[in-house]
Write an enzyme that holds these catalytic residues in place. Structure first.
Site, PDB file in Angstrom:
ATOM      1  N   GLY A  24      42.078   5.737  25.065  1.00  0.00           N
ATOM      2  CA  GLY A  24      41.897   5.946  23.629  1.00  0.00           C
ATOM      3  C   GLY A  24      40.971   7.125  23.374  1.00  0.00           C
ATOM      4  O   GLY A  24      40.412   7.704  24.313  1.00  0.00           O
ATOM      5  N   ASP A  25      40.855   7.495  22.102  1.00  0.00           N
ATOM      6  CA  ASP A  25      39.960   8.590  21.690  1.00  0.00           C
ATOM      7  C   ASP A  25      40.336   9.920  22.316  1.00  0.00           C
ATOM      8  O   ASP A  25      39.482  10.766  22.578  1.00  0.00           O
ATOM      9  CB  ASP A  25      38.487   8.250  22.029  1.00  0.00           C
ATOM     10  CG  ASP A  25      38.088   6.896  21.498  1.00  0.00           C
ATOM     11  OD1 ASP A  25      38.417   6.610  20.339  1.00  0.00           O
ATOM     12  OD2 ASP A  25      37.474   6.117  22.244  1.00  0.00           O
ATOM     13  N   LYS A  75      44.269  11.933  19.235  1.00  0.00           N
ATOM     14  CA  LYS A  75      45.641  11.793  18.704  1.00  0.00           C
ATOM     15  C   LYS A  75      45.705  12.159  17.226  1.00  0.00           C
ATOM     16  O   LYS A  75      46.726  12.624  16.737  1.00  0.00           O
ATOM     17  CB  LYS A  75      46.145  10.359  18.916  1.00  0.00           C
ATOM     18  CG  LYS A  75      46.266   9.979  20.377  1.00  0.00           C
ATOM     19  CD  LYS A  75      46.759   8.563  20.555  1.00  0.00           C
ATOM     20  CE  LYS A  75      45.773   7.516  20.141  1.00  0.00           C
ATOM     21  NZ  LYS A  75      44.530   7.454  20.930  1.00  0.00           N
ATOM     22  N   ASN A 103      40.531  -1.442  14.752  1.00  0.00           N
ATOM     23  CA  ASN A 103      39.747  -1.087  15.946  1.00  0.00           C
ATOM     24  C   ASN A 103      39.871   0.409  16.233  1.00  0.00           C
ATOM     25  O   ASN A 103      39.047   0.993  16.919  1.00  0.00           O
ATOM     26  CB  ASN A 103      40.195  -1.910  17.167  1.00  0.00           C
ATOM     27  CG  ASN A 103      41.703  -1.902  17.390  1.00  0.00           C
ATOM     28  OD1 ASN A 103      42.472  -1.456  16.540  1.00  0.00           O
ATOM     29  ND2 ASN A 103      42.142  -2.408  18.526  1.00  0.00           N
ATOM     30  N   GLY A 140      40.144   4.554  15.469  1.00  0.00           N
ATOM     31  CA  GLY A 140      39.431   5.515  14.638  1.00  0.00           C
ATOM     32  C   GLY A 140      40.029   6.885  14.862  1.00  0.00           C
ATOM     33  O   GLY A 140      40.033   7.373  15.983  1.00  0.00           O
ATOM     34  N   HIS A 141      40.589   7.456  13.826  1.00  0.00           N
ATOM     35  CA  HIS A 141      41.162   8.800  13.948  1.00  0.00           C
ATOM     36  C   HIS A 141      40.313   9.766  13.134  1.00  0.00           C
ATOM     37  O   HIS A 141      40.148   9.577  11.935  1.00  0.00           O
ATOM     38  CB  HIS A 141      42.598   8.823  13.399  1.00  0.00           C
ATOM     39  CG  HIS A 141      43.575   8.167  14.312  1.00  0.00           C
ATOM     40  ND1 HIS A 141      44.873   7.882  13.945  1.00  0.00           N
ATOM     41  CD2 HIS A 141      43.450   7.735  15.579  1.00  0.00           C
ATOM     42  CE1 HIS A 141      45.491   7.302  14.962  1.00  0.00           C
ATOM     43  NE2 HIS A 141      44.653   7.198  15.960  1.00  0.00           N
ATOM     44  N   THR A 142      39.782  10.772  13.789  1.00  0.00           N
ATOM     45  CA  THR A 142      38.992  11.759  13.062  1.00  0.00           C
ATOM     46  C   THR A 142      39.834  13.008  12.879  1.00  0.00           C
ATOM     47  O   THR A 142      40.376  13.548  13.839  1.00  0.00           O
ATOM     48  CB  THR A 142      37.711  12.112  13.856  1.00  0.00           C
ATOM     49  OG1 THR A 142      37.023  10.907  14.139  1.00  0.00           O
ATOM     50  CG2 THR A 142      36.807  13.043  13.065  1.00  0.00           C
ATOM     51  N   THR A 175      35.810  -4.213  19.793  1.00  0.00           N
ATOM     52  CA  THR A 175      35.230  -3.596  18.604  1.00  0.00           C
ATOM     53  C   THR A 175      34.753  -4.653  17.611  1.00  0.00           C
ATOM     54  O   THR A 175      34.202  -4.311  16.574  1.00  0.00           O
ATOM     55  CB  THR A 175      36.274  -2.694  17.915  1.00  0.00           C
ATOM     56  OG1 THR A 175      37.411  -3.491  17.598  1.00  0.00           O
ATOM     57  CG2 THR A 175      36.695  -1.541  18.809  1.00  0.00           C
ATOM     58  N   GLN A 232      44.586   3.572  20.244  1.00  0.00           N
ATOM     59  CA  GLN A 232      44.046   3.323  21.599  1.00  0.00           C
ATOM     60  C   GLN A 232      44.805   4.166  22.631  1.00  0.00           C
ATOM     61  O   GLN A 232      45.310   5.221  22.286  1.00  0.00           O
ATOM     62  CB  GLN A 232      44.084   1.831  21.952  1.00  0.00           C
ATOM     63  CG  GLN A 232      43.106   0.978  21.146  1.00  0.00           C
ATOM     64  CD  GLN A 232      43.669   0.526  19.820  1.00  0.00           C
ATOM     65  OE1 GLN A 232      44.805   0.069  19.744  1.00  0.00           O
ATOM     66  NE2 GLN A 232      42.903   0.648  18.766  1.00  0.00           N
ATOM     67  N   THR A 291      43.041  -3.848  25.198  1.00  0.00           N
ATOM     68  CA  THR A 291      43.200  -4.360  23.844  1.00  0.00           C
ATOM     69  C   THR A 291      44.384  -5.328  23.842  1.00  0.00           C
ATOM     70  O   THR A 291      45.025  -5.542  24.878  1.00  0.00           O
ATOM     71  CB  THR A 291      43.358  -3.201  22.819  1.00  0.00           C
ATOM     72  OG1 THR A 291      43.232  -3.743  21.502  1.00  0.00           O
ATOM     73  CG2 THR A 291      44.680  -2.464  22.970  1.00  0.00           C
ATOM     74  N   THR A 316      32.903   1.984  15.935  1.00  0.00           N
ATOM     75  CA  THR A 316      31.727   1.141  16.188  1.00  0.00           C
ATOM     76  C   THR A 316      30.429   1.933  16.281  1.00  0.00           C
ATOM     77  O   THR A 316      29.357   1.342  16.313  1.00  0.00           O
ATOM     78  CB  THR A 316      31.905   0.386  17.526  1.00  0.00           C
ATOM     79  OG1 THR A 316      32.131   1.372  18.547  1.00  0.00           O
ATOM     80  CG2 THR A 316      33.069  -0.563  17.470  1.00  0.00           C
ATOM     81  N   GLY A 317      30.533   3.261  16.374  1.00  0.00           N
ATOM     82  CA  GLY A 317      29.321   4.075  16.549  1.00  0.00           C
ATOM     83  C   GLY A 317      28.759   3.946  17.958  1.00  0.00           C
ATOM     84  O   GLY A 317      27.677   4.441  18.252  1.00  0.00           O
ATOM     85  N   GLY A 330      38.851  23.334  19.882  1.00  0.00           N
ATOM     86  CA  GLY A 330      37.892  23.060  18.814  1.00  0.00           C
ATOM     87  C   GLY A 330      38.480  22.028  17.883  1.00  0.00           C
ATOM     88  O   GLY A 330      39.679  21.754  17.929  1.00  0.00           O
TER      89      GLY A 330
HETATM   90  P1  IMP Z   1      39.602  -4.657  20.775  1.00  0.00           P
HETATM   91  O1  IMP Z   1      40.767  -3.767  20.614  1.00  0.00           O
HETATM   92  O2  IMP Z   1      38.609  -4.562  19.635  1.00  0.00           O
HETATM   93  O3  IMP Z   1      39.976  -6.068  21.092  1.00  0.00           O
HETATM   94  O4  IMP Z   1      38.776  -4.130  22.063  1.00  0.00           O
HETATM   95  C1  IMP Z   1      39.322  -4.198  23.382  1.00  0.00           C
HETATM   96  C2  IMP Z   1      38.946  -2.958  24.185  1.00  0.00           C
HETATM   97  O5  IMP Z   1      39.606  -1.826  23.632  1.00  0.00           O
HETATM   98  C3  IMP Z   1      37.458  -2.613  24.166  1.00  0.00           C
HETATM   99  O6  IMP Z   1      37.127  -2.045  25.413  1.00  0.00           O
HETATM  100  C4  IMP Z   1      37.347  -1.568  23.085  1.00  0.00           C
HETATM  101  O7  IMP Z   1      36.225  -0.715  23.260  1.00  0.00           O
HETATM  102  C5  IMP Z   1      38.654  -0.827  23.296  1.00  0.00           C
HETATM  103  N1  IMP Z   1      39.136  -0.125  22.095  1.00  0.00           N
HETATM  104  C6  IMP Z   1      39.715  -0.676  21.007  1.00  0.00           C
HETATM  105  N2  IMP Z   1      40.053   0.280  20.110  1.00  0.00           N
HETATM  106  C7  IMP Z   1      39.688   1.450  20.655  1.00  0.00           C
HETATM  107  C8  IMP Z   1      39.816   2.811  20.220  1.00  0.00           C
HETATM  108  O8  IMP Z   1      40.352   3.128  19.148  1.00  0.00           O
HETATM  109  N3  IMP Z   1      39.333   3.750  21.082  1.00  0.00           N
HETATM  110  C9  IMP Z   1      38.780   3.429  22.281  1.00  0.00           C
HETATM  111  N4  IMP Z   1      38.648   2.188  22.717  1.00  0.00           N
HETATM  112  C10 IMP Z   1      39.106   1.203  21.919  1.00  0.00           C
END
Ligand code: IMP
Length: 434
Positions: free
Chosen positions: A12-13, A16, A38, A40-42, A128, A222, A237, A299-300, A413
Site C-alpha cells: 500500500g501507499d 496510486k 483504511n 488514504g489517497h493523497t 487502522t 492497499q 487487510t 492514521t498519521g 515529485g
Molecule cells: P486494516 O485494513 O485496518 O484491517 O489493517 C490491516 C493491515 O493493513 C495493517 O497492517 C494496516 O496498517 C494495513 N493497511 C490498511 N490500509 C492501508 C493503507 O491504505 N496503506 C497501507 N497499509 C494499510
C-alpha cells in the site's frame, strides 16, 4: 470497452492516487473495488492537496463518475464527512455513486477492531482501527448491513436486532463493553439520517458504462502484499487489493479488463506489523522517511521503510498480470550514496529466490543485496528518461528487468507535472503479459 486496473505492488501507499490522477483525463468512471476508509489517497494539484479515504479520486474531475463498488466496506459517517469537506472546497460530489451491495461499517465494527487488537497485544496486526476486518467478517457471515439498508429502515432494524446480541457478547468477552457502539436506537437513528443523504446504486452501472464504450478505471486500495489470500497472512487487510479483486469487487468480468497497471515506489514501505525483510532502521531509513513524507494518510502513523525487494515484486507482477508499471518517488533517493536492491533471501542457510508463502519463513529471512551507486543531483525537473542521471537510469532498468514489465510512468515529485512519460499504449490490451 477499455477497462484498466490500478493495483499496488507493495504494502500500500505506493502513490496510486497520483497514478489515477494522471490517467483521469482519459476515463469516464473511476471505481473503487475493495477496502474502506483504511485507505488514504493523497493527490496534489497545483497548490491544493486532497486527502481521500473513501471517495474515489476521480471525484476531482467533473467529467468522471466516481463509483464505490460492491466490494467496498463503507462507513457512512466517514463518507459524508468527506463529501462535506470536498463540497466546502468547491468540489461537486453529487455524481458519486455507491453500490447497493457495499457493506456498512457500523460503530460496533470499529469497537470490535480496536478490542481485538488490544487483546492481541504484541501480536497485533496493526490495523487502522476503522472496523474493516469485522465488517468483512459480517459480510461473509451474511449478518452485515449493506448500503441498500440505508433506505429501508425496517430491514435495517431487523438486521440490527439480529446482529447486536452477538456483538454485545463479543465485546464483553474482550473486556471492551461499549454501550454506544451497540445502542440499537442510536444506530437506527444514524442509519435513517445517512439514508436521507446516501442513495444506493446498482452493480449494473459498471456494465452499462462498459457497454456504452466508456473508459473505466478500477482503483485498488492497499497493495498486493496486504491481500487477504496472497499477502503475509495474518498481517494483511481483510479484502482483495489484487487485480482479481476488481472483478468481484467492481462488477467486471476478468476478460473485460484490458490493462493492469502496477504501482510501486522506488523503495518499500509498510504500515502496521508483519515481516519486512529489507526494513531499514538506520540513518538512511530515517532520511527516506523524512524526505518521502512517509507518514500514514489515515492514521498519521510513521511508515516503516526499506529497500526494494525483487522477490515480492516479481510475485506481485505475476499475480496481478501487470502489463505496465508506474514507479513513484524516485526523487526521494537522490543524494543517497548507494542504493541497495534485495535479489534473494537467505533462509535457514539456503538461498531463496521466490517470495516464501509462509510468514514464519519470511521472519527468518535475511536479505541478499545487489548494490547500485546513487546519484547526487535532484531530479524534480527531469521530464525524459534520457535526462536522468546515469545511475538513476541503471537502477530503473534493474527494477524493470526484475519486474518483467515496462515502467511506463516515472514520478519525480508529488505534482502531476512531475512525471516522466515513456512511450506506451494506455488502455490497450497488452500483447505480452509478464
Ligand atoms: P486494516 O485494513 O485496518 O484491517 O489493517 C490491516 C493491515 O493493513 C495493517 O497492517 C494496516 O496498517 C494495513 N493497511 C490498511 N490500509 C492501508 C493503507 O491504505 N496503506 C497501507 N497499509 C494499510
Amino acid at each position: 470497452m477499455p477497462a484498466s486496473v490500478i493495483v499496488g505492488l507493495q504494502w500500500g501507499d505506493e502513490g496510486k492516487g497520483k497514478t489515477t490522477d494522471f490517467l483521469a483525463e482519459q476515463v469516464a468512471m473511476v471505481v473503487r473495488y475493495q477496502g474502506g476508509d483504511n485507505a488514504g489517497h493523497t493527490i496534489v494539484i497545483g497548490e491544493d492537496t486532497f486527502k481521500l479515504h473513501l471517495v474515489p479520486s476521480g471525484v476531482l474531475y467533473g467529467h468522471i463518475t466516481p463509483v464505490i463498488g460492491p466490494g467496498v466496506v463503507v462507513n457512512p459517517a466517514t463518507l459524508l464527512r468527506e463529501f462535506d469537506e470536498l463540497t466546502a472546497r468547491g468540489i461537486d460530489v453529487s455524481h458519486v455513486r455507491v453500490s447497493h451491495a457495499a457493506s456498512l461499517i457500523l460503530p460496533y465494527h470499529v469497537a470490535l477492531d480496536k478490542a481485538r487488537e488490544a487483546a492481541l497485544g504484541g501480536a497485533k496486526v496493526g490495523t487502522t482501527g476503522r472496523g474493516i476486518g469485522p465488517a468483512y467478517e459480517d459480510r461473509a457471515a451474511r449478518t452485515g448491513l449493506r448500503v441498500e439498508d440505508l433506505i429501508d429502515p425496517a430491514s435495517a432494524a431487523t438486521r440490527l436486532a439480529r446482529a447486536l446480541p452477538e456483538k454485545r457478547a463479543l465485546l464483553k468477552a474482550l473486556n471492551a463493553e461499549d454501550a454506544a457502539a451497540v445502542d440499537a436506537d442510536a444506530i437506527a437513528k444514524q442509519i435513517a439520517a445517512w439514508g436521507e443523504r446516501l442513495r444506493p446504486d446498482t452493480t449494473d452501472l459498471v456494465q452499462r458504462a462498459l457497454a456504452a464504450g466508456e473508459h473505466l478505471l478500477f482503483e485498488g486500495a492497499q497493495g498486493t502484499l496486504l491481500d487477504l489470500s496472497h499477502g503475509s497472512y495474518p498481517y494483511v487487510t481483510s479484502s482483495h487489493p489484487i487485480a482479481g479483486g476488481a472483478a468481484t469487487g467492481g462488477g467486471i468480468a476478468p476478460m473485460q479488463i484490458d490493462e493492469v497497471m502496477g504501482v510501486m515506489k522506488a523503495y518499500a514501505t509498510r504500515v502496521g506489523s508483519g515481516p519486512f525483510v529489507t526494513e531499514l532502521t538506520d540513518a538512511i531509513g530515517e532520511r527516506i522517511t523524512t524526505t518521502g513524507h512517509e507518514v500514514g494518510t489515515t492514521t498519521g502513523r510513521r511508515r516503516r521503510v526499506g529497500w526494494n525487494d525483487a522477490l515480492p515484486l516479481r510475485y506481485a507482477v505475476q499475480l496481478n498480470g501487470v502489463s505496465s508499471i508506474m514507479l513513484n518517488k524516485l526523487d526521494v533517493l537522490s543524494g543517497i550514496p548507494e542504493i541497495l536492491l534485495c535479489v534473494a533471501y537467505e533462509i535457514d542457510g539456503k538461498r531463496v529466490e521466490r517470495w516464501p508463502s509462509s510468514t514464519a519463513e519470511m521472519e527468518r529471512a535475511t536479505p541478499i543485496y545487489e548494490r547500485f551507486p546513487g546519484w547526487s543531483e535532484p531530479i524534480h525537473q527531469v521530464r525524459a528518461l534520457a535526462d536522468l542521471p546515469e545511475n538513476a537510469r541503471r537502477y530503473v532498468t534493474a527494477l524493470e528487468e526484475i519486474a518483467g514489465a515496462p515502467i511506463v510512468l516515472l514520478s519525480v515529485g508529488p505534482e502531476r507535472t512531475q512525471t516522466i512519460e515513456r512511450a506506451w499504449r494506455p488502455m490497450r490490451r497488452a500483447t505480452k503479459r509478464a
